[in-house]
Design a protein around this motif. Sequence first.
Motif, PDB file in Angstrom:
ATOM      1  N   LYS A   1       0.831  -1.202   0.000  1.00 50.41           N
ATOM      2  CA  LYS A   1       0.000   0.000   0.000  1.00 50.41           C
ATOM      3  C   LYS A   1       0.866   1.253   0.000  1.00 50.41           C
ATOM      4  O   LYS A   1       0.591   2.224  -0.715  1.00 50.41           O
ATOM      5  CB  LYS A   1      -0.923  -0.011   1.215  1.00 50.41           C
ATOM      6  CG  LYS A   1      -1.878   1.194   1.281  1.00 50.41           C
ATOM      7  CD  LYS A   1      -2.780   1.092   2.505  1.00 50.41           C
ATOM      8  CE  LYS A   1      -3.713   2.309   2.580  1.00 50.41           C
ATOM      9  NZ  LYS A   1      -4.585   2.241   3.789  1.00 50.41           N
ATOM     10  N   TYR A   2       1.948   1.244   0.790  1.00 53.64           N
ATOM     11  CA  TYR A   2       2.845   2.396   0.872  1.00 53.64           C
ATOM     12  C   TYR A   2       3.483   2.702  -0.484  1.00 53.64           C
ATOM     13  O   TYR A   2       3.590   3.863  -0.892  1.00 53.64           O
ATOM     14  CB  TYR A   2       3.930   2.126   1.910  1.00 53.64           C
ATOM     15  CG  TYR A   2       4.907   3.263   2.110  1.00 53.64           C
ATOM     16  CD1 TYR A   2       4.611   4.318   2.964  1.00 53.64           C
ATOM     17  CD2 TYR A   2       6.131   3.271   1.435  1.00 53.64           C
ATOM     18  CE1 TYR A   2       5.499   5.365   3.148  1.00 53.64           C
ATOM     19  CE2 TYR A   2       7.023   4.316   1.598  1.00 53.64           C
ATOM     20  CZ  TYR A   2       6.701   5.370   2.463  1.00 53.64           C
ATOM     21  OH  TYR A   2       7.591   6.387   2.627  1.00 53.64           O
ATOM     22  N   LEU A   3       3.901   1.658  -1.181  1.00 48.50           N
ATOM     23  CA  LEU A   3       4.569   1.850  -2.483  1.00 48.50           C
ATOM     24  C   LEU A   3       3.625   2.346  -3.563  1.00 48.50           C
ATOM     25  O   LEU A   3       4.071   2.863  -4.591  1.00 48.50           O
ATOM     26  CB  LEU A   3       5.230   0.537  -2.926  1.00 48.50           C
ATOM     27  CG  LEU A   3       6.437   0.073  -2.099  1.00 48.50           C
ATOM     28  CD1 LEU A   3       6.912  -1.278  -2.576  1.00 48.50           C
ATOM     29  CD2 LEU A   3       7.574   1.089  -2.159  1.00 48.50           C
ATOM     30  N   HIS A   4       2.327   2.177  -3.349  1.00 50.65           N
ATOM     31  CA  HIS A   4       1.349   2.586  -4.364  1.00 50.65           C
ATOM     32  C   HIS A   4       0.522   3.795  -3.915  1.00 50.65           C
ATOM     33  O   HIS A   4      -0.515   4.099  -4.514  1.00 50.65           O
ATOM     34  CB  HIS A   4       0.437   1.417  -4.712  1.00 50.65           C
ATOM     35  CG  HIS A   4       1.131   0.306  -5.436  1.00 50.65           C
ATOM     36  ND1 HIS A   4       1.789  -0.701  -4.782  1.00 50.65           N
ATOM     37  CD2 HIS A   4       1.319   0.085  -6.779  1.00 50.65           C
ATOM     38  CE1 HIS A   4       2.337  -1.513  -5.674  1.00 50.65           C
ATOM     39  NE2 HIS A   4       2.076  -1.079  -6.873  1.00 50.65           N
ATOM     40  N   SER A   5       0.979   4.452  -2.851  1.00 46.91           N
ATOM     41  CA  SER A   5       0.213   5.578  -2.322  1.00 46.91           C
ATOM     42  C   SER A   5       1.029   6.866  -2.406  1.00 46.91           C
ATOM     43  O   SER A   5       2.244   6.859  -2.208  1.00 46.91           O
ATOM     44  CB  SER A   5      -0.159   5.299  -0.855  1.00 46.91           C
ATOM     45  OG  SER A   5      -0.710   6.463  -0.258  1.00 46.91           O
ATOM     46  N   TRP A   6       0.338   7.971  -2.668  1.00 49.39           N
ATOM     47  CA  TRP A   6       1.021   9.261  -2.626  1.00 49.39           C
ATOM     48  C   TRP A   6       0.668  10.043  -1.364  1.00 49.39           C
ATOM     49  O   TRP A   6       1.248  11.098  -1.089  1.00 49.39           O
ATOM     50  CB  TRP A   6       0.660  10.099  -3.849  1.00 49.39           C
ATOM     51  CG  TRP A   6      -0.816  10.403  -3.999  1.00 49.39           C
ATOM     52  CD1 TRP A   6      -1.739   9.660  -4.627  1.00 49.39           C
ATOM     53  CD2 TRP A   6      -1.491  11.548  -3.468  1.00 49.39           C
ATOM     54  NE1 TRP A   6      -2.983  10.231  -4.546  1.00 49.39           N
ATOM     55  CE2 TRP A   6      -2.858  11.418  -3.838  1.00 49.39           C
ATOM     56  CE3 TRP A   6      -1.113  12.673  -2.732  1.00 49.39           C
ATOM     57  CZ2 TRP A   6      -3.826  12.343  -3.496  1.00 49.39           C
ATOM     58  CZ3 TRP A   6      -2.076  13.597  -2.378  1.00 49.39           C
ATOM     59  CH2 TRP A   6      -3.411  13.452  -2.766  1.00 49.39           C
ATOM     60  N   THR A   7      -0.286   9.532  -0.584  1.00 53.05           N
ATOM     61  CA  THR A   7      -0.734  10.230   0.616  1.00 53.05           C
ATOM     62  C   THR A   7       0.055   9.842   1.854  1.00 53.05           C
ATOM     63  O   THR A   7       0.059  10.558   2.856  1.00 53.05           O
ATOM     64  CB  THR A   7      -2.212   9.953   0.866  1.00 53.05           C
ATOM     65  OG1 THR A   7      -2.405   8.542   1.058  1.00 53.05           O
ATOM     66  CG2 THR A   7      -3.077  10.451  -0.293  1.00 53.05           C
ATOM     67  N   MET A   8       0.716   8.660   1.811  1.00 53.80           N
ATOM     68  CA  MET A   8       1.468   8.193   2.976  1.00 53.80           C
ATOM     69  C   MET A   8       2.908   8.688   2.884  1.00 53.80           C
ATOM     70  O   MET A   8       3.679   8.243   2.049  1.00 53.80           O
ATOM     71  CB  MET A   8       1.447   6.661   3.048  1.00 53.80           C
ATOM     72  CG  MET A   8       0.064   6.086   3.251  1.00 53.80           C
ATOM     73  SD  MET A   8       0.081   4.271   3.182  1.00 53.80           S
ATOM     74  CE  MET A   8       1.041   3.890   4.654  1.00 53.80           C
TER      75      MET A   8
END
Length: 418
Positions: A409-416
């Motif tokens: 999820k972290y690798l595919h998120s721009w909000t985290m």
Amino acid sequence: MKDYILKDINLADEGKQRIEWARRHMPVLGKIKEQFEKEKPLEGINVVACLHVTVETANLIYAMKAGGANIALAASNPLSTQDDVAAALASEGIKTFAIKGMNEKQYYECLEEALKIKPHVTLDDGADTIALVHSKHQDLIKNIKGGCEETTTGVIRLRAMAADGALKYPVIAVNDAETKMMFDNRYGTGQSTLHGIMNATNILFAGKTIVVAGYGWCGRGVASRARGLGGNVVVVEVEPRKALEAVMDGYRVMPMKEAAKIGDLFITVTGDISVLRKEHFQVMKDQAVVCNSGHFNVEINIPDLARLAKKVSQIKNDVQEYAMKDGRRIYILAEGRLVNLASAFGHPPEVMDMSFANQALAVKLIAEKGDTLENQVYKVPPEVDSMVAKLKLDSMGIEIETLTEEQDKYLHSWTMGT
């Protein structure tokens, strides 16, 4: 159409034993062959393959045959054929046209014979089939779904054709798959090139100045192995980023006009023409050894050398001595052709396992989707490349890490963020 052009069909049994040895070291291609036997994805597909006729190539041919393909195989280099392998393939019903030591006329006669099956897919090591089809047999193009190319040299040639609008069917650049380029080109070329030089000369690498022309994946491999044997390696490179990488890797970097004065052994792996030429031969040391591991025999300008020599002698297998007018001697290995295949066995089966797995899957892709592709040069799809790597790791008993749900999820998120 002839069934084969060979040195001797009676060499078949010897060839079969060596092919079986290679098969045991090619587990990824073996898995694909099993899949092909079940699914028959190449049923009704005519394949013309212009490849180095080696034990590894034989296992690729058998995998495609298991998938239903009708195959004609021609040599992609006059000195790279293993005659016992060619005989073994012919004895198994594969149309095979290859003899080690063919002259240029015989080479193209063999390729012409292979094209008589009217291919739907072409496989190349150097793009000679594609060039011949486009120049002399354009009537065949309407039936061709696409092709595959295995070498850096061939891919350069085909991208030039595509840029000029001259390419008349789609081609997959198998060479550019990471599981081909990073392993076959680097580890395969590095090991097999030095093997060929040793076979031809038995020279000691330790303490010698070894000039490597080109610092692509092949040059990296050759330089690394030469240094590992104690050689003092000099890299000659025209591309600034690659030259800088060679410096950072600990090699001396200089132009060929300077390297030519100090080299004991010269190895070309650039894919370009006249890398070594008149002005370089004029300043080389007495008894300098010169060889090539690029696909075509154009990297060393042998006509230039011949004009400088007063005498040319074949002093041992794969070694020609050019006696210069000033008393120096320069030695050319394997007529300037691929020294790793002319004087040795080519790449080890463990790396060709990945290269030919990509090749087999690229042929399947062309057979299934070639009609929907444009007349361009395509890369191997990343998912195919990754699958080949995964299968290779599995065959080696190596398990790798997997992402947790949170990591993915972290690798595919721009909000985290932090």
